[in-house]
Design a protein around this motif. Sequence first.
Motif, mmCIF file in Angstrom:
data_model
loop_
_atom_site.group_PDB
_atom_site.id
_atom_site.type_symbol
_atom_site.label_atom_id
_atom_site.label_comp_id
_atom_site.label_asym_id
_atom_site.label_seq_id
_atom_site.Cartn_x
_atom_site.Cartn_y
_atom_site.Cartn_z
ATOM 1 N N ILE A 301 0.829 -1.234 0.244
ATOM 2 C CA ILE A 301 -0.175 0.101 0.036
ATOM 3 C C ILE A 301 0.907 1.236 -0.061
ATOM 4 O O ILE A 301 2.050 1.437 1.054
ATOM 5 N N ALA A 302 0.586 2.080 -0.927
ATOM 6 C CA ALA A 302 1.358 3.402 -0.970
ATOM 7 C C ALA A 302 0.533 4.700 -0.603
ATOM 8 O O ALA A 302 -0.578 4.774 -0.860
ATOM 9 N N ALA A 314 5.047 7.366 1.472
ATOM 10 C CA ALA A 314 5.384 6.092 2.329
ATOM 11 C C ALA A 314 4.788 5.040 1.568
ATOM 12 O O ALA A 314 3.820 4.997 0.809
ATOM 13 N N SER A 315 5.539 3.694 1.900
ATOM 14 C CA SER A 315 4.966 2.482 1.479
ATOM 15 C C SER A 315 4.820 1.589 2.599
ATOM 16 O O SER A 315 5.689 1.365 3.518
ATOM 17 N N ILE A 316 3.785 0.593 2.431
ATOM 18 C CA ILE A 316 3.557 -0.316 3.627
ATOM 19 C C ILE A 316 3.716 -1.733 2.820
ATOM 20 O O ILE A 316 2.841 -2.163 1.823
ATOM 21 N N GLU A 317 4.337 -2.586 3.535
ATOM 22 C CA GLU A 317 4.374 -4.149 3.064
ATOM 23 C C GLU A 317 3.090 -4.633 3.781
ATOM 24 O O GLU A 317 3.068 -5.027 4.687
ATOM 25 N N ALA A 318 2.160 -4.762 3.030
ATOM 26 C CA ALA A 318 0.889 -5.164 3.480
ATOM 27 C C ALA A 318 0.355 -6.485 3.478
ATOM 28 O O ALA A 318 -0.050 -7.151 4.447
ATOM 29 N N ASP A 322 -1.104 -10.507 -3.736
ATOM 30 C CA ASP A 322 -1.770 -9.212 -4.407
ATOM 31 C C ASP A 322 -2.609 -8.462 -3.459
ATOM 32 O O ASP A 322 -3.497 -9.190 -2.755
ATOM 33 N N VAL A 323 -2.409 -7.337 -3.032
ATOM 34 C CA VAL A 323 -3.420 -6.448 -2.437
ATOM 35 C C VAL A 323 -4.542 -6.052 -3.365
ATOM 36 O O VAL A 323 -4.226 -5.127 -4.390
ATOM 37 N N ASN A 324 -5.856 -6.621 -3.497
ATOM 38 C CA ASN A 324 -6.739 -6.485 -4.313
ATOM 39 C C ASN A 324 -7.698 -5.005 -3.963
ATOM 40 O O ASN A 324 -7.824 -4.352 -4.968
ATOM 41 N N SER A 338 -7.292 -3.431 4.215
ATOM 42 C CA SER A 338 -6.892 -4.066 3.031
ATOM 43 C C SER A 338 -7.249 -5.564 2.894
ATOM 44 O O SER A 338 -7.274 -6.009 3.817
ATOM 45 N N GLY A 339 -7.385 -5.940 1.516
ATOM 46 C CA GLY A 339 -7.726 -7.173 1.311
ATOM 47 C C GLY A 339 -6.897 -7.870 0.190
ATOM 48 O O GLY A 339 -6.690 -7.344 -0.538
#
Length: 474
Positions: A301-302, A314-318, A322-324, A338-339
């Motif tokens: 997620i950015a 910022a960037s998140i290793e979520a 795949d983050v849909n 996030s899903g």
Amino acid sequence: MARSIKNPKKAKRKNKESKKKGEASSSSSSVPSMPAKVWQPGVDKLEEDEELQCDPSAYNSLHAFHIGWPCLSFDIVRDQLGLIRTEFPHTVYCVAGTQAENASWNYIGMYKLSKISGKRRELVPNKSNGNESEADSDGSSSDEDEDAQDDAQPPVLQLRKVSHQGCVNRIRSMPQSPHICASWADTGHVQVWDFSSHLNALAEMDAEVNTGATNSFSMDPIIKFGGHKDEGFAIDWSPLVPGRLLSGDCKNSIHLWEPLSSGTWKVDATPFLGHKLSVEDLQWSPTEADVFASCSADGTIAIWDTRLQRTPAASIEAHKADVNVISWNRLASCMIASGSDDGTFSIHDLRLLKGDSRVAHFEYHKQPITSVEWSPHETSTLAVSSADNQLTIWDLSLERDEEEEAEFRARLKEQANAPEDLPPQLLFVHQGQKDLKELHWHAQIPGMLLSTAADGFNVLMPSNIENTLPSENP
């Protein structure tokens, strides 16, 4: 204070022999039967002598309909019928895009669903007297409520169609001007439309007559943008700046649209670049006009600021897959849900970006998450849909209370064998739709959800989701 789950399942299974033809699945059946068992997709198997049955008492309202071809995406159109509506019957307006067999058969459908019936529910439940058990008070009028629901006439569906070349990957209505809609086509084009004439026509239609449109109108979009290098699914209108739009594609590019005084848009040719793979979803911040979030097939997620360079702030290793989809909580702006393609969904606290921002993680679903959305009325309530054909509702403020759960299971024992390992935050599970794609809460009707799937739409109002007024921002 923790709340236990009440009627969390739509689907129950019973032996076919225990149900007479045309008879409701209630305890009034004269044929002896074993207690129903709650059925879990991906866990339980349906035997040859068993069938799934809906539990009507779990809903204040439940209706199904379709508008022709399956719809991958839809949006609820804000109307002028009242900011907060709690009395039945209800009316809703939506816009949806089809996934037709032939590209030229596609259309954008605007529909009005009126006379939506249901069981009336007080905003503040009445307290039972000391001589009446909670179980008795919960079920005392259930038969009357279910009979009233059964006797009610089905909702009236009225539809207008506008031709659309290619399938509609996603469609969104502008919050400030709901008749303005943006669509993402699988042809690689993003288009903005003015549907005011069609929505006005729907509003003036006689609510007594179902009108499933057979012909599609032809009209030109206000603007058609072909600057993306590939098709996409990500699109979002700003809730703070009327007309400001974002669109993201499968080639990792995000373009910013700025409205012009002439009634059209200027699309910035320089994209926001930062993801390694496809941009799957976009969400504007509910509190900061220049900030937005994106999620990607690269698992991140950015967070972006349009005033800065075209790279993430910022960037998140979520997720590991795949983050849909993502949803930015508009009542608690520090939270993003996030899903993922692996069936998990997470909650991230943006105040913790320098460390591990993930404050909750759930592995309940067994198939890809297709939609997530925070409730517009309850800060901690989240709805999730998955390719496992379940729509789930969660209250993330809940914690496990073993005493309350034991009391609940004791009351439920003769009705159903509930699974022992349900997460305490799980409020409700809706089943029955095939290949669920997208869901939305109705911002003006507390407790109402709409969902789209391969076999059409559902409108549902779970009986254990409180119809409360919007809570204040924390």
